[in-house]
Enzyme design. Structure first.
Site, PDB file in Angstrom:
ATOM      1  N   ARG A  70      70.731  38.840  49.256  1.00  0.00           N
ATOM      2  CA  ARG A  70      70.200  39.653  48.153  1.00  0.00           C
ATOM      3  C   ARG A  70      70.592  39.013  46.814  1.00  0.00           C
ATOM      4  O   ARG A  70      71.357  38.055  46.785  1.00  0.00           O
ATOM      5  CB  ARG A  70      70.713  41.086  48.311  1.00  0.00           C
ATOM      6  CG  ARG A  70      70.055  41.774  49.528  1.00  0.00           C
ATOM      7  CD  ARG A  70      70.726  43.079  49.857  1.00  0.00           C
ATOM      8  NE  ARG A  70      70.811  43.927  48.682  1.00  0.00           N
ATOM      9  CZ  ARG A  70      71.768  44.833  48.482  1.00  0.00           C
ATOM     10  NH1 ARG A  70      72.733  44.997  49.373  1.00  0.00           N
ATOM     11  NH2 ARG A  70      71.762  45.562  47.396  1.00  0.00           N
ATOM     12  N   TYR A 111      81.875  49.641  47.353  1.00  0.00           N
ATOM     13  CA  TYR A 111      81.348  50.755  46.566  1.00  0.00           C
ATOM     14  C   TYR A 111      82.117  52.016  46.875  1.00  0.00           C
ATOM     15  O   TYR A 111      82.266  52.392  48.050  1.00  0.00           O
ATOM     16  CB  TYR A 111      79.860  50.916  46.932  1.00  0.00           C
ATOM     17  CG  TYR A 111      79.111  51.928  46.127  1.00  0.00           C
ATOM     18  CD1 TYR A 111      79.146  51.902  44.735  1.00  0.00           C
ATOM     19  CD2 TYR A 111      78.327  52.904  46.748  1.00  0.00           C
ATOM     20  CE1 TYR A 111      78.432  52.820  43.985  1.00  0.00           C
ATOM     21  CE2 TYR A 111      77.610  53.819  46.011  1.00  0.00           C
ATOM     22  CZ  TYR A 111      77.663  53.786  44.621  1.00  0.00           C
ATOM     23  OH  TYR A 111      76.958  54.696  43.895  1.00  0.00           O
ATOM     24  N   ARG A 125      35.562  48.387  39.243  1.00  0.00           N
ATOM     25  CA  ARG A 125      35.220  48.083  40.638  1.00  0.00           C
ATOM     26  C   ARG A 125      36.443  47.836  41.516  1.00  0.00           C
ATOM     27  O   ARG A 125      36.336  47.814  42.739  1.00  0.00           O
ATOM     28  CB  ARG A 125      34.260  46.877  40.674  1.00  0.00           C
ATOM     29  CG  ARG A 125      32.866  47.220  40.194  1.00  0.00           C
ATOM     30  CD  ARG A 125      32.046  45.987  39.840  1.00  0.00           C
ATOM     31  NE  ARG A 125      32.353  45.473  38.499  1.00  0.00           N
ATOM     32  CZ  ARG A 125      31.735  44.438  37.935  1.00  0.00           C
ATOM     33  NH1 ARG A 125      30.792  43.795  38.598  1.00  0.00           N
ATOM     34  NH2 ARG A 125      32.065  44.033  36.718  1.00  0.00           N
ATOM     35  N   GLY A 181      25.517  36.946  35.885  1.00  0.00           N
ATOM     36  CA  GLY A 181      24.388  36.707  34.992  1.00  0.00           C
ATOM     37  C   GLY A 181      23.724  35.397  35.393  1.00  0.00           C
ATOM     38  O   GLY A 181      24.393  34.449  35.798  1.00  0.00           O
ATOM     39  N   ASN A 187      26.081  32.327  35.136  1.00  0.00           N
ATOM     40  CA  ASN A 187      26.945  32.238  33.952  1.00  0.00           C
ATOM     41  C   ASN A 187      28.381  32.466  34.408  1.00  0.00           C
ATOM     42  O   ASN A 187      28.693  33.483  35.023  1.00  0.00           O
ATOM     43  CB  ASN A 187      26.510  33.330  32.972  1.00  0.00           C
ATOM     44  CG  ASN A 187      27.525  33.548  31.866  1.00  0.00           C
ATOM     45  OD1 ASN A 187      28.259  32.630  31.492  1.00  0.00           O
ATOM     46  ND2 ASN A 187      27.559  34.767  31.339  1.00  0.00           N
ATOM     47  N   ALA A 239      92.053  41.057  63.714  1.00  0.00           N
ATOM     48  CA  ALA A 239      90.776  41.703  64.017  1.00  0.00           C
ATOM     49  C   ALA A 239      90.892  43.215  63.875  1.00  0.00           C
ATOM     50  O   ALA A 239      91.938  43.798  64.108  1.00  0.00           O
ATOM     51  CB  ALA A 239      90.337  41.342  65.428  1.00  0.00           C
TER      52      ALA A 239
HETATM   53  C1  UD1 Z   1      30.241  38.795  32.859  1.00  0.00           C
HETATM   54  C2  UD1 Z   1      28.934  38.265  32.270  1.00  0.00           C
HETATM   55  C3  UD1 Z   1      28.093  37.661  33.388  1.00  0.00           C
HETATM   56  C4  UD1 Z   1      28.885  36.563  34.085  1.00  0.00           C
HETATM   57  C5  UD1 Z   1      30.233  37.106  34.586  1.00  0.00           C
HETATM   58  C6  UD1 Z   1      31.084  35.952  35.076  1.00  0.00           C
HETATM   59  C7  UD1 Z   1      28.441  39.755  30.396  1.00  0.00           C
HETATM   60  C8  UD1 Z   1      27.581  40.850  29.899  1.00  0.00           C
HETATM   61  N1  UD1 Z   1      28.218  39.344  31.649  1.00  0.00           N
HETATM   62  O1  UD1 Z   1      29.882  39.867  33.740  1.00  0.00           O
HETATM   63  O2  UD1 Z   1      26.912  37.100  32.849  1.00  0.00           O
HETATM   64  O3  UD1 Z   1      28.140  36.048  35.173  1.00  0.00           O
HETATM   65  O4  UD1 Z   1      30.937  37.739  33.506  1.00  0.00           O
HETATM   66  O5  UD1 Z   1      32.270  36.385  35.656  1.00  0.00           O
HETATM   67  O6  UD1 Z   1      29.273  39.282  29.656  1.00  0.00           O
HETATM   68  N2  UD1 Z   1      35.962  42.689  28.867  1.00  0.00           N
HETATM   69  C9  UD1 Z   1      36.550  43.039  27.679  1.00  0.00           C
HETATM   70  N3  UD1 Z   1      36.026  44.089  26.987  1.00  0.00           N
HETATM   71  C10 UD1 Z   1      34.930  44.774  27.400  1.00  0.00           C
HETATM   72  C11 UD1 Z   1      34.343  44.400  28.626  1.00  0.00           C
HETATM   73  C12 UD1 Z   1      34.863  43.329  29.325  1.00  0.00           C
HETATM   74  O7  UD1 Z   1      37.524  42.455  27.244  1.00  0.00           O
HETATM   75  O8  UD1 Z   1      34.522  45.711  26.691  1.00  0.00           O
HETATM   76  C13 UD1 Z   1      36.561  41.571  29.636  1.00  0.00           C
HETATM   77  C14 UD1 Z   1      36.981  42.003  31.018  1.00  0.00           C
HETATM   78  O9  UD1 Z   1      38.345  42.453  31.026  1.00  0.00           O
HETATM   79  C15 UD1 Z   1      36.813  40.722  31.828  1.00  0.00           C
HETATM   80  C16 UD1 Z   1      35.693  39.984  31.083  1.00  0.00           C
HETATM   81  O10 UD1 Z   1      35.607  40.580  29.808  1.00  0.00           O
HETATM   82  O11 UD1 Z   1      37.986  39.958  31.829  1.00  0.00           O
HETATM   83  C17 UD1 Z   1      34.362  40.058  31.821  1.00  0.00           C
HETATM   84  O12 UD1 Z   1      33.973  41.425  31.913  1.00  0.00           O
HETATM   85  P1  UD1 Z   1      33.270  42.014  33.211  1.00  0.00           P
HETATM   86  O13 UD1 Z   1      32.974  43.449  32.958  1.00  0.00           O
HETATM   87  O14 UD1 Z   1      34.004  41.672  34.423  1.00  0.00           O
HETATM   88  O15 UD1 Z   1      31.882  41.203  33.175  1.00  0.00           O
HETATM   89  P2  UD1 Z   1      30.930  40.877  34.405  1.00  0.00           P
HETATM   90  O16 UD1 Z   1      30.204  42.094  34.798  1.00  0.00           O
HETATM   91  O17 UD1 Z   1      31.685  40.181  35.460  1.00  0.00           O
HETATM   92 CA    CA Z   2      33.821  39.850  35.853  1.00  0.00          CA
END
Ligand code: UD1
Ligand code: CA
Length: 464
Positions: free
Chosen positions: A332, A386, A8, A133, A168, A422
């Site tokens: 700098r 330089y 996004r 969530g 969440n 100068a």
């Molecule tokens: C997630 C929660 C949602 C919560 C929100 C809070 C889930 C399914 N949903 O949604 O309930 O309200 O966070 O911010 O968990 N990431 C990984 N590997 C992956 C996917 C994600 O490491 O395969 C990491 C991302 O880099 C990120 C975090 O997990 O730092 C959250 O992932 P993101 O896809 O942003 O979850 P949300 O859609 O925000």
């Molecule tokens: Ca997120």
């Protein structure tokens, strides 16, 4: 969890390396976590652009787990089974929820242990719950309890569930054995075709395990970054907080909403910061200074009672007590300005030491120069450091005087107490206490201008 791409944000850089307060999102999270548990017990789950992420946070000394394919937050945690062997409990933080405070992480841990829970979810009531969530709490005798039945994601939520305001935060504590004895039951049967960590809540509840919600006291600290707009809003929140912190410590900040202070900046009491100032990186500024509008100071150390006039740019440099910089000076990297020295209008320095009480007040370039105390650098002086291939050094000893518009062709040394006339072009060393002149001698032709005018007039066509 820091493996996601951050679709996004529409960026070629991994989401967790986008910065707020001058630091990557993930660095904020690691920094907070490392105040609750030792760095060696922190695992960053990395995947998308893993090497870049690893390098960006290497200095924190945490460990890493790789999630080669990013198939959701549940899948991310599945990769940690081996890493977490031997641990009883784990705190899960999101790399894109950067404002989380140390106290809150500790509170989640303590609540989780006190409740003897299988899963503890940090929740919040932000003004707009859209996109997060939602927490479905268990009911008992018509009343909601502390216990959670399930978490439903925005895209799967029914209209009634979408009205739930409790969200969440993506921050949890788990009992490690309870987590890993169920995580393989997660499915990808959902809107994103991903393994949702959030579904573990329902799996645990189905087995009569305790899943509890702990509401955060301030919903701002659990805000996540999914879009550029959210990135900018969190950056503003953080910097506003930083301005408050500086003011609480005795710094006057006028129109703080126009200033940009990075998270690690320090400023001493009774320093005044005018509107539209940026203090970045590891900058420290002493007390009783004034930093006037439109100045940008990055990774620099500024002493006490220093005046930084409007529009100055100071990068990776040091300025000692009582010095005056600007307006419109550019220091700098590796510039060192001594006590009570002056660097004035349109003066540029680089890798240069200007000794105590020395002055370079106007229109000058000083590069690769070692300048002693009490030196006066006249307007328009240039160090020619330089030769097109290499850089060379200019040394100007204590008490010398460089006349305006001089060019000093390095390598060259001006001895103690010497004068440079100068407009000289200095190509050879100047002995101490001597006068150097490196320019054409002036000749005056008396009456020349007058006779020239008369000659021109007599040639001109008579007017009609
Ligand atoms: C997630 C929660 C949602 C919560 C929100 C809070 C889930 C399914 N949903 O949604 O309930 O309200 O966070 O911010 O968990 N990431 C990984 N590997 C992956 C996917 C994600 O490491 O395969 C990491 C991302 O880099 C990120 C975090 O997990 O730092 C959250 O992932 P993101 O896809 O942003 O979850 P949300 O859609 O925000
Ligand atoms: Ca997120």
């Amino acid at each position: 969890m820091a493996a996601g791409k951050g679709t996004r944000l529409k960026s070629k850089h991994p989401k967790v390396l986008h910065a707020i307060g001058g630091k990557p999102l993930l660095a904020h999270v690691i920094r907070a976590a490392s105040k609750v548990v030792p760095a060696g017990d922190i695992f960053s789950i990395i995947g998308h652009e893993a090497d870049k992420v690893r390098e960006a946070v290497a200095s924190y000394g945490t460990k890493f787990v790789e999630q080669k394919e990013q198939r959701g937050t549940g899948h991310a945690i599945m990769q940690c089974r081996d890493a977490l062997r031997g641990y009883d409990h784990v705190l899960v933080l999101s790399g894109d929820v950067p404002l989380i405070r140390v106290e809150t992480i500790a509170r989640v841990r303590d609540f989780h242990l006190a409740q003897n829970a299988a899963m503890t979810i940090l929740t919040a009531l932000p003004p707009d719950p859209f996109g997060y969530g939602r927490i479905i709490r268990k009911k008992k005798g018509g009343k909601t309890t502390d216990e959670v039945a399930a978490i439903v994601e925005q895209k799967s939520a029914s209209p009634a569930q979408q009205k739930i305001r409790e969200i969440n935060s993506g921050i949890y504590a788990f009992s490690v054995p309870e987590l890993f004895s169920r995580i393989d039951k997660l499915s990808t049967n959902n809107a994103h075709h991903e393994f949702y960590l959030t579904d573990v809540a329902e799996l645990l509840t189905a087995d009569k395990k305790k899943v509890v919600a702990l509401p955060a006291t301030d919903s701002n600290e659990v805000l996540g970054v999914n879009t550029r707009f959210e990135l900018a809003s969190l950056d503003a929140l953080l910097r506003n907080e930083k301005a408050r912190e500086l003011m609480a410590a005795g710094v006057t900040v006028f129109r703080p909403e126009t200033c940009v202070f990075d998270a690690d900046v320090q400023v001493g009491p009774d320093t005044v910061i005018e509107p539209f100032v940026q203090l970045l990186g590891s900058t420290t500024i002493g007390g009783d200074c004034i930093v006037r509008s439109y100045s940008v100071v990055k990774d620099s150390r500024i002493g006490d009672a220093v005046t930084i006039r409007n529009g100055s740019i100071i990068d990776d440099s040091a300025v000692d007590n009582g010095a005056i910089i600007g307006p419109y000076s550019h220091l700098r990297p590796a510039s060192q300005i001594g006590e009570n020295a002056h660097v004035g209008n349109f003066v540029e320095t680089k890798k240069t030491r200007l000794g105590r009480g020395s002055k370079a007040n106007h229109l000058t370039y000083l590069g690769d120069a070692e300048i002693g105390e009490g030196v006066n650098i006249g307007a328009g002086t240039i160090t020619c450091n330089y030769d097109g291939v290499n850089k060379h050094k200019t040394t100007i000893d204590d008490g010398s005087f460089i006349g305006s518009d001089s060019t000093l062709v390095a390598p060259v040394k001006i001895g103690r107490g010497a004068y440079v006339g100068a407009a000289s072009c200095i190509t050879e060393d100047v002995p101490e206490d001597s006068l150097a002149l490196g320019r054409g001698r002036q000749i005056n032709k008396e009456g020349w201008a007058k006779s020239k005018r008369e000659e021109l007039k007599s040639k001109a066509a008579p007017k009609k």
